[in-house]
Design an enzyme around this catalytic site. Structure first.
Site, PDB file in Angstrom:
ATOM      1  N   ASP A  23       0.682  -5.137   7.960  1.00  0.00           N
ATOM      2  CA  ASP A  23      -0.408  -4.170   7.926  1.00  0.00           C
ATOM      3  C   ASP A  23      -1.702  -4.947   7.667  1.00  0.00           C
ATOM      4  O   ASP A  23      -1.875  -5.570   6.615  1.00  0.00           O
ATOM      5  CB  ASP A  23      -0.151  -3.140   6.813  1.00  0.00           C
ATOM      6  CG  ASP A  23      -1.233  -2.065   6.744  1.00  0.00           C
ATOM      7  OD1 ASP A  23      -2.345  -2.287   7.267  1.00  0.00           O
ATOM      8  OD2 ASP A  23      -0.968  -1.015   6.146  1.00  0.00           O
ATOM      9  N   ARG A  42     -13.287  -2.249  -7.758  1.00  0.00           N
ATOM     10  CA  ARG A  42     -13.046  -2.986  -6.522  1.00  0.00           C
ATOM     11  C   ARG A  42     -14.314  -3.012  -5.684  1.00  0.00           C
ATOM     12  O   ARG A  42     -14.984  -1.984  -5.536  1.00  0.00           O
ATOM     13  CB  ARG A  42     -11.914  -2.268  -5.774  1.00  0.00           C
ATOM     14  CG  ARG A  42     -11.323  -3.006  -4.615  1.00  0.00           C
ATOM     15  CD  ARG A  42     -10.207  -2.176  -3.986  1.00  0.00           C
ATOM     16  NE  ARG A  42     -10.753  -1.073  -3.202  1.00  0.00           N
ATOM     17  CZ  ARG A  42     -10.162  -0.560  -2.107  1.00  0.00           C
ATOM     18  NH1 ARG A  42      -8.997  -1.038  -1.681  1.00  0.00           N
ATOM     19  NH2 ARG A  42     -10.722   0.423  -1.449  1.00  0.00           N
ATOM     20  N   PHE A  86       0.847  -1.187   0.000  1.00  0.00           N
ATOM     21  CA  PHE A  86       0.000   0.000   0.000  1.00  0.00           C
ATOM     22  C   PHE A  86       0.888   1.245   0.000  1.00  0.00           C
ATOM     23  O   PHE A  86       1.846   1.331   0.771  1.00  0.00           O
ATOM     24  CB  PHE A  86      -0.918  -0.015   1.224  1.00  0.00           C
ATOM     25  CG  PHE A  86      -1.995   1.024   1.162  1.00  0.00           C
ATOM     26  CD1 PHE A  86      -3.003   0.928   0.215  1.00  0.00           C
ATOM     27  CD2 PHE A  86      -1.994   2.114   2.017  1.00  0.00           C
ATOM     28  CE1 PHE A  86      -3.997   1.898   0.134  1.00  0.00           C
ATOM     29  CE2 PHE A  86      -2.983   3.081   1.944  1.00  0.00           C
ATOM     30  CZ  PHE A  86      -3.985   2.977   0.996  1.00  0.00           C
ATOM     31  N   TYR A 114     -11.149   2.103  10.506  1.00  0.00           N
ATOM     32  CA  TYR A 114     -12.308   2.657   9.794  1.00  0.00           C
ATOM     33  C   TYR A 114     -12.759   1.847   8.598  1.00  0.00           C
ATOM     34  O   TYR A 114     -13.663   2.271   7.884  1.00  0.00           O
ATOM     35  CB  TYR A 114     -12.055   4.116   9.377  1.00  0.00           C
ATOM     36  CG  TYR A 114     -10.825   4.392   8.556  1.00  0.00           C
ATOM     37  CD1 TYR A 114     -10.815   4.176   7.185  1.00  0.00           C
ATOM     38  CD2 TYR A 114      -9.680   4.900   9.141  1.00  0.00           C
ATOM     39  CE1 TYR A 114      -9.693   4.456   6.429  1.00  0.00           C
ATOM     40  CE2 TYR A 114      -8.553   5.195   8.393  1.00  0.00           C
ATOM     41  CZ  TYR A 114      -8.564   4.975   7.041  1.00  0.00           C
ATOM     42  OH  TYR A 114      -7.452   5.255   6.302  1.00  0.00           O
ATOM     43  N   LYS A 115     -12.163   0.701   8.377  1.00  0.00           N
ATOM     44  CA  LYS A 115     -12.616  -0.141   7.268  1.00  0.00           C
ATOM     45  C   LYS A 115     -13.576  -1.196   7.834  1.00  0.00           C
ATOM     46  O   LYS A 115     -14.695  -0.887   8.190  1.00  0.00           O
ATOM     47  CB  LYS A 115     -11.399  -0.732   6.563  1.00  0.00           C
ATOM     48  CG  LYS A 115     -10.498   0.347   5.928  1.00  0.00           C
ATOM     49  CD  LYS A 115      -9.272  -0.263   5.260  1.00  0.00           C
ATOM     50  CE  LYS A 115      -8.298   0.819   4.792  1.00  0.00           C
ATOM     51  NZ  LYS A 115      -8.759   1.533   3.594  1.00  0.00           N
TER      52      LYS A 115
END
Lengths: 406, 406
Positions: A193, A365, A123, A218-219
């Protein structure tokens, strides 16, 4: 088939969990891997924290309402979701700041080794954090390799293997256990991660021998936009590692106001400054959406739901190509396809109320949150995509115009 | 005299601002320098952000509701309070993390100089941040001196003068302009921690020639417990300084998902990870309590209110000794006295609804927030203290028992 999807929903042991969320009407939300949905309990938690606690009890709330214990308390609730012990997790800062802390701590714990090993498709913010740290610490090298070369790239100079568990773009998972083993055989530490893993399926931090990890609030954890992150330090490493960003919350005696820093015992030494109690209240409500849920049910539903989506799209949409792994055990709770005009295709889907996202250069996605997404959502989204593609509904100027955040 | 205090309240141009806060009945709150009071607008701002924005519009809120611009938008509202240009401020992270970023950036901008100069009584977390950074960067020295020796301790090897503007314990202010001048004459940069200054009186960052600064969102700015912090980088320095903690929000093209970090132009490069939008919503409401307020009125009221408090206590309480400066221009918006049993005295005050705080070893501390504290509050608090001391009301076992957070 829609009927089959509905039958799967009817038999879903997690079906009731959807009631824990406030989802807008007319929307099929498949972007919970970017921002989780609003839990029903969150507005009340915010109102209670702001009005009853802060408003009425002001500074005394730090004791009276347990604010001071929030980072550890929430971490303890989160621990079973990621296969950690409660005292191995901490809620703090942002994902990027937590990555910085652990990466610096890992480098310091491997003196004589100078290399951070990572992969090209990690990422971007993870790569940026490593680059910033390497600029700060002369001599630090970053070895960025292709995924296939990771196993052989772990060498004597590798201080830390630094990877994202589930690829944000393809959804492909690394084999944490295998890579931890190779790293440890070569004397390196590992940092994972978990931003696209935690809450999406059963993560086994201890079971797979992880050293250090960071995750996103927050995901899939539904903690709200920009929620605080969490970090993991395996118990046996805690006394040997030190955070580079040393603030009062990580002090052994935070209220002694001593002039010299002494790290707290255990995981607390990785705290830095005062955390936002409002943000923590929302994160606590988000983690609370997993109360009483078995991660094995989450994992099974994720695999079945993403498979239904893939099967339906591959049967009806020759225009797109699957980017995610075909084997459910190798993918996260997300599915990505490529399409030359992926951006416009996604905008057309969003206009129909099917919300996924686009990742450059050509990826559409779809994230599946097992707590609130239904098999029917997967079918409806696939159906909408099939119609948009077969009619070229996406090929309109309004769907090609780029927005700031995509 | 109570009548005089009430007359001052009647003539106070800031009197109406008190209505911007929701203060509990029966409490005189003199701890806004530790945690500001709840603004009336905050619960609504939280509810709107959570329910209407996050809940209804989900991921699209980043564009639709301006979430992505929040750190810069709030900074622009804050800029006039501290005498900065809007593009010189940024809201981010915690105070400690912001201090770490600026301290590392300042050291890197002064190659060949190895010393951080600070004072013994600097706020502990500021010292801890410096110690952590020095541990990380071999060769870095911390020179910790007494306040009186600061001017002469700035030498050729000083990379950065690192101070808190208003002493958290005594309330004594540094002369920023004079110290900035000495630092600049000697080629050093300056970092000011404004935690006990911003919102308490008129700070002149540009007017006094400051290079870098950090401030706290949850004290006089009323942003809520653990609110995000802010940082300041003078415009002429922005292109030469780099944040050590490089995340996606500080990238020149945050949505390009490029593999290499390129710092954004201007102040934005000091952003790191995704900030809590809920915490920012509360901070924005907190900063909003200053709408239409002149900082000169804040400063004048602070000086007069603290003076009334000092005069009343010195006239009636021989048991305590003033620790704060006698000259209002040299003190922040707080007053501290010493008393051998300061802890118990403060507990007795709190039991009467007068909330200040205690700082070891023997300091009772009272913060005056000009937006919501009244001259009558100052008089009533002094009256309560006089009674508690003259009757030795504080000398009861229940007032000696220590709590976790004080």
């Amino acid at each position: 088939m829609l009927d089959e999807a509905r039958a799967l929903d009817a038999a879903d042991p997690l079906a009731l969990a959807r009631q824990r969320f406030r989802l807008p009407d007319g929307v099929i939300y498949l972007d919970g891997n970017s921002l989780g949905a609003l839990p029903v309990m969150t507005p009340g938690a915010l109102s209670r924290t702001a009005e009853r606690e802060w408003g009425n009890d002001l500074i005394t709330s730090w004791n009276k309402h347990g604010w001071i214990d929030a980072p550890a308390r929430i971490a303890a609730k989160l621990a079973p979701l990621v296969g950690a012990k409660p005292n191995e997790l901490l809620v703090a800062d942002s994902t990027s700041v937590c990555l910085f802390k652990l990466l610096a701590a890992a480098l310091a714990a491997r003196p004589g080794r100078a290399t951070i090993l990572t992969e090209r498709r990690n990422f971007p913010t993870d790569l940026y954090v490593a680059q910033g740290l390497a600029d700060l610490l002369p001599g630090t090298q970053i070895n960025t390799v292709d995924r296939a070369d990771l196993g052989t790239a772990i060498v004597d100079d590798t201080a830390v293997l630094y990877l994202t568990h589930t690829d944000y773009c393809s959804g492909e998972r690394h084999d944490m256990r295998a890579l931890n083993e190779v790293a440890h055989e070569n004397g390196a530490l590992t940092i994972w991660d978990l931003s696209h893993s935690a809450g999406a399926f059963a993560v086994e931090l201890n079971g797979s021998g992880c050293d250090l990890a960071v995750g996103c609030g927050y995901k899939y954890l539904n903690g709200g936009p920009g929620a605080p992150a969490f970090l993991f330090v395996a118990e046996h490493l805690q006394d040997d590692l030190r955070s580079p960003i040393t603030g009062w919350m990580g002090h052994a005696e935070p209220f002694a106001f001593a002039g010299d820093y002494r790290p707290a015992p255990g995981i607390s030494r990785f705290l830095t400054g005062t955390p936002s109690i409002l943000a923590l209240a929302a994160l606590e409500a988000g983690v609370g959406t997993f109360d009483g849920i078995l991660m094995s049910d989450i994992e099974a539903k994720s695999a079945a739901m993403t498979q239904l989506f893939i099967d339906e799209i591959e049967a009806r949409c020759p225009e797109v190509t699957l980017v995610s792994p075909r084997d459910p055990a190798q993918r996260g709770s997300q599915v990505s396809f490529s399409h030359p005009d992926g951006y416009a295709v996604m905008q057309a889907l969003i206009a129909r109320g099917v919300i996924g996202d686009f990742r450059a250069p050509n990826i559409i996605r779809f994230g599946f949150a097992p707590l609130y997404n239904r098999f029917e959502d997967a079918w409806q989204a696939a159906d909408a995509l099939a119609e948009i593609l077969s009619t070229r509904e996406w090929d309109q100027p309004r769907f090609h115009a780029r927005q700031k955040v995509t």
